[in-house]
Design an enzyme around this catalytic site. Structure first.
Site, PDB file in Angstrom:
ATOM      1  N   SER A 140       0.828  -1.195   0.000  1.00 25.89           N
ATOM      2  CA  SER A 140       0.000   0.000   0.000  1.00 25.89           C
ATOM      3  C   SER A 140       0.871   1.256   0.000  1.00 25.89           C
ATOM      4  CB  SER A 140      -0.869  -0.035   1.268  1.00 25.89           C
ATOM      5  OG  SER A 140      -1.681   1.081   1.294  1.00 25.89           O
ATOM      6  N   GLY A 141       0.625   2.161  -0.955  1.00 21.82           N
ATOM      7  CA  GLY A 141       1.400   3.402  -1.014  1.00 21.82           C
ATOM      8  C   GLY A 141       2.634   3.323  -1.896  1.00 21.82           C
ATOM      9  N   THR A 143      -1.534   1.951  -8.291  1.00 30.67           N
ATOM     10  CA  THR A 143      -2.659   2.524  -9.033  1.00 30.67           C
ATOM     11  C   THR A 143      -2.175   3.592 -10.002  1.00 30.67           C
ATOM     12  OG1 THR A 143      -4.104   1.977  -7.194  1.00 30.67           O
ATOM     13  CG2 THR A 143      -4.937   3.575  -8.761  1.00 30.67           C
ATOM     14  N   ASN A 190      -1.828   4.590   4.490  1.00 25.82           N
ATOM     15  CA  ASN A 190      -2.052   5.277   3.226  1.00 25.82           C
ATOM     16  C   ASN A 190      -3.454   5.885   3.228  1.00 25.82           C
ATOM     17  OD1 ASN A 190      -2.185   5.992   0.533  1.00 25.82           O
ATOM     18  ND2 ASN A 190      -1.920   3.933  -0.271  1.00 25.82           N
ATOM     19  N   SER A 215      -5.736   3.813   0.238  1.00 25.92           N
ATOM     20  CA  SER A 215      -5.301   2.429   0.104  1.00 25.92           C
ATOM     21  C   SER A 215      -6.363   1.603  -0.628  1.00 25.92           C
ATOM     22  CB  SER A 215      -5.074   1.851   1.501  1.00 25.92           C
ATOM     23  OG  SER A 215      -4.712   0.510   1.407  1.00 25.92           O
ATOM     24  N   SER A 216      -5.955   0.899  -1.699  1.00 26.49           N
ATOM     25  CA  SER A 216      -6.904   0.016  -2.403  1.00 26.49           C
ATOM     26  C   SER A 216      -7.218  -1.154  -1.493  1.00 26.49           C
ATOM     27  CB  SER A 216      -6.273  -0.541  -3.682  1.00 26.49           C
ATOM     28  OG  SER A 216      -5.910   0.489  -4.533  1.00 26.49           O
ATOM     29  N   GLY A 218      -0.731  -5.502  -2.115  1.00 28.73           N
ATOM     30  CA  GLY A 218       0.480  -6.263  -1.825  1.00 28.73           C
ATOM     31  C   GLY A 218       0.404  -6.939  -0.470  1.00 28.73           C
ATOM     32  N   GLU A 245       0.712  -7.820   3.302  1.00 31.86           N
ATOM     33  CA  GLU A 245       0.493  -6.900   4.431  1.00 31.86           C
ATOM     34  C   GLU A 245       0.930  -7.524   5.747  1.00 31.86           C
ATOM     35  OE1 GLU A 245      -3.178  -4.058   2.994  1.00 31.86           O
ATOM     36  OE2 GLU A 245      -3.604  -5.508   4.565  1.00 31.86           O
TER      37      GLU A 245
END
Length: 609
Positions: A123-124, A128, A173, A176-177, A360, A362
């Protein structure tokens, strides 16, 4: 004559840019395969750092692209940059996300096969953004006609909508997705884009009803309250203050200074009109969004018989209005029995380039059911990478009778099996605990794990660990030794989250809803099916395997995104954090195989062509 002039102009730009880039580009190596100390992680990090310090954020490992998020505008995404990378041999110019996009496009056109570009990282790390850059590249460089501009704009502008409904503020983030997104762009035989599909996978549903301290629900709820027109909110029975809604305030950060929900609402509203949502579509959609907020505020109480009742029916009236169902039916359904639904996807045949932007690996201080699912997803994608590059490439050399010293790499099939094997894996054991009669609890699930997979080399609990490991694992926890390192999961909430089933009564009510979107989600035919619906873990597993089927049939390209620091600061390079990502993205193994193999690999017939 025109095209000759154009060639000269492009050559001129190229020479000019190459000239400008050479001095900077001598910093480190552009392709890790050229690294002398290619087995040394320190040399790898060092090369990445040198390039990052010069704002060279892209480096190859063969055809895999490593991208480090610069957290600043670098001016390297201009139209002239796009033109520069168009139709150029992959290694002719400095590494760039445009080179990956162009290479996939040219291979698809010349070999008429399907492609996918897998973008991964935590994340981050900029996943995206990378997928947006690829879409913009195709939008600018592919042959275009007027009607195709519409398809292009829809693909590009679907992003704000998907982010509103699928992204949330987390501790790491602001955007975050919390879902995986697979998007394919379809091209006709002339390489002209003619349309596309967007499918979202594996969304983190539990976030809707609960958020950890310092985290928020999905953006759309806050955007609607902050930016929605007065008449819309009045129609939905909503007030502007997010603190009034249980589902928006549990993380205690409903208002976040770094996020402008009001502005984001404008972007999303504009995107809806480009994607061609009608006012009726939006009324149905926001009816559902608002009904979720009302549902969260329903107060259940126990009556004399120990059954659930809802004394205050204020929220029920709003939900019934918004979903177009009868209030009495809804009230009845909210206090009776359970069942679940699933959806199918279909694909059409044209050559496609798919883009997969997926969360990704985590690792948090506390890891629950969601992290377990996300990390299992990453194990499967890593397995795909291993099967497609490391294993396949070595098999090819052997088949062609080329002398070859096999490269040792960690095959993580062993961990995938531990999680997903039928009747034996963790998901099956969890499902059994969810349906067995008697008092199943998170603790009884943990005990069952110890009994059934306790001997597995990649599984540990407090009871099974030696005296040293014991201190690090709590009584309710189990630890998995993933390819990316150890992760300790707390089983608290596993059974409840896995058992996320819908009451049958409630399903019957939703089948009768006047809300068109809900009617499509809850089909009457499914009510006839008396089989027990799949649990969340099993749905996740099935969804993941259908995604992998889509990917396996295509030629892969890989982009690995790295975040250089946790504070989103430009120019800050945190060695420890980066080493961790290099490890779990499997970059060193990838480099060893690429280094040992041949740099240029094409099938004879294509090479001959």
């Amino acid at each position: 004559m025109e095209s000759k002039k154009e060639d000269v102009r492009r050559k001129h730009i190229r020479l000019h840019m190459e000239g400008a880039l050479t001095a900077r580009d001598k910093v480190g190596v552009q392709d890790f395969v050229l690294l002398d100390a290619y087995t040394s992680e320190s040399a790898f990090v060092d090369n990445l750092r040198k390039r990052f310090n010069e704002n060279l954020i892209y480096t190859y490992i063969g055809t895999l692209l490593v991208s480090v998020n610069p957290y600043q505008e670098l001016g390297i995404y201009t139209v002239s940059q796009m033109e520069l990378y168009q139709g150029v041999n992959f290694f002719e110019l400095p590494p760039h996300v445009y080179a990956i996009a162009d290479n996939a496009y040219r291979m698809m056109c010349s070999e008429l096969n399907n492609h996918f570009i897998l973008i991964s990282g935590e994340s981050g790390a900029g996943k995206t953004e990378a997928s947006k850059k690829i879409l913009q590249y195709f939008a600018v460089t592919c042959p275009m006609t007027q009607s195709l501009q519409i398809a292009r704009d829809r693909l590009l502008l679907s992003n704000p909508v998907l982010e509103a409904f699928g992204n949330a503020r987390t501790l790491r983030n602001d955007n975050s997705s919390r879902f995986g997104k697979y998007m394919d762009i379809q091209f006709d035989f002339q390489g002209i884009p003619v349309g596309g599909h967007i499918i979202s996978y594996l969304i983190e549903k539990s976030r809707v009803v609960y958020q950890n301290q310092g985290e928020r629900n999905f953006h759309i709820f806050y955007q609607l309250l902050a930016g929605g027109e007065e008449e819309r909110l009045a129609f939905l029975g909503l007030e502007r203050d997010p603190q009034l809604y249980k589902y928006l305030s549990q993380g205690h950060c409903a208002k976040e200074s770094s996020i402008n929900d009001k502005n984001d609402w404008k972007t999303v509203s504009n995107a809806f009109s480009v994607i061609d949502f009608t006012e009726a579509d939006l009324e149905n959609l926001f009816g559902i969004i608002a009904s979720v907020l009302h549902l969260g505020n329903i107060g259940f109480e126990e009556d004399d018989q120990g059954c659930a009742t809802i004394p205050d029916t204020h929220e029920i009236k709003w939900i019934a209005k918004l979903l177009g169902v009868h209030p009495a039916d809804l009230l009845e359904a909210l206090t009776h029995r359970k069942i679940e639904a699933k959806t199918e996807e279909d694909f059409t045949r044209k050559t496609v380039i798919g883009l997969l932007d997926i969360y990704g690996f985590e690792v948090f201080d506390k890891n629950g059911f969601e992290q377990f699912c996300i990390n299992y997803c990453n194990e499967k994608l890593q397995q795909l990478l291993i099967e497609r590059t490391l294993k396949a490439e070595q098999a090819e050399y052997e088949m062609e009778g080329i002398e070859w010293e096999p490269i040792k790499y960690f095959n993580n099939k062993i961990i995938c099996d531990l999680v997903e094997e039928r009747h034996k894996g963790i998901i099956s054991i969890l499902d059994e605990e969810c349906i067995r009669p008697g008092p199943a609890t998170d603790l009884s699930f943990l005990e069952k794990l110890e009994e059934k997979v306790g001997k597995h080399a990649h599984f540990e609990t407090r009871k099974l660990a030696g005296p040293k490991g014991r201190k690090k694992i709590g009584w309710m926890e189990f630890r998995l030794l993933h390819y990316a390192g150890e992760v300790t999961y707390c089983t608290k909430g596993f059974l409840e989250k896995n058992n996320d089933l819908l009451y049958r009564h409630l399903k019957e009510v939703l089948c009768k809803s006047k809300n068109v979107i809900l009617r499509e989600c809850f089909l009457r035919a499914e009510l006839e099916n008396r089989r027990r619906p799949p649990t969340v873990g099993t749905q996740f597993k099935n969804s993941l395997s259908s995604l992998l089927e889509i990917l396996i049939s295509k030629e892969p390209s890989y982009i690995r995104c790295i975040k250089p620091n946790d504070r989103k600061e430009p120019s800050k390079f945190d060695d420890f954090l980066i080493r961790h990502q290099i490890k779990y993205l499997g970059l060193m193994e990838h480099l060893r195989v690429r280094r040992a193999g041949f740099a240029y690999r094409r099938k004879y017939e294509h090479f001959l062509q």
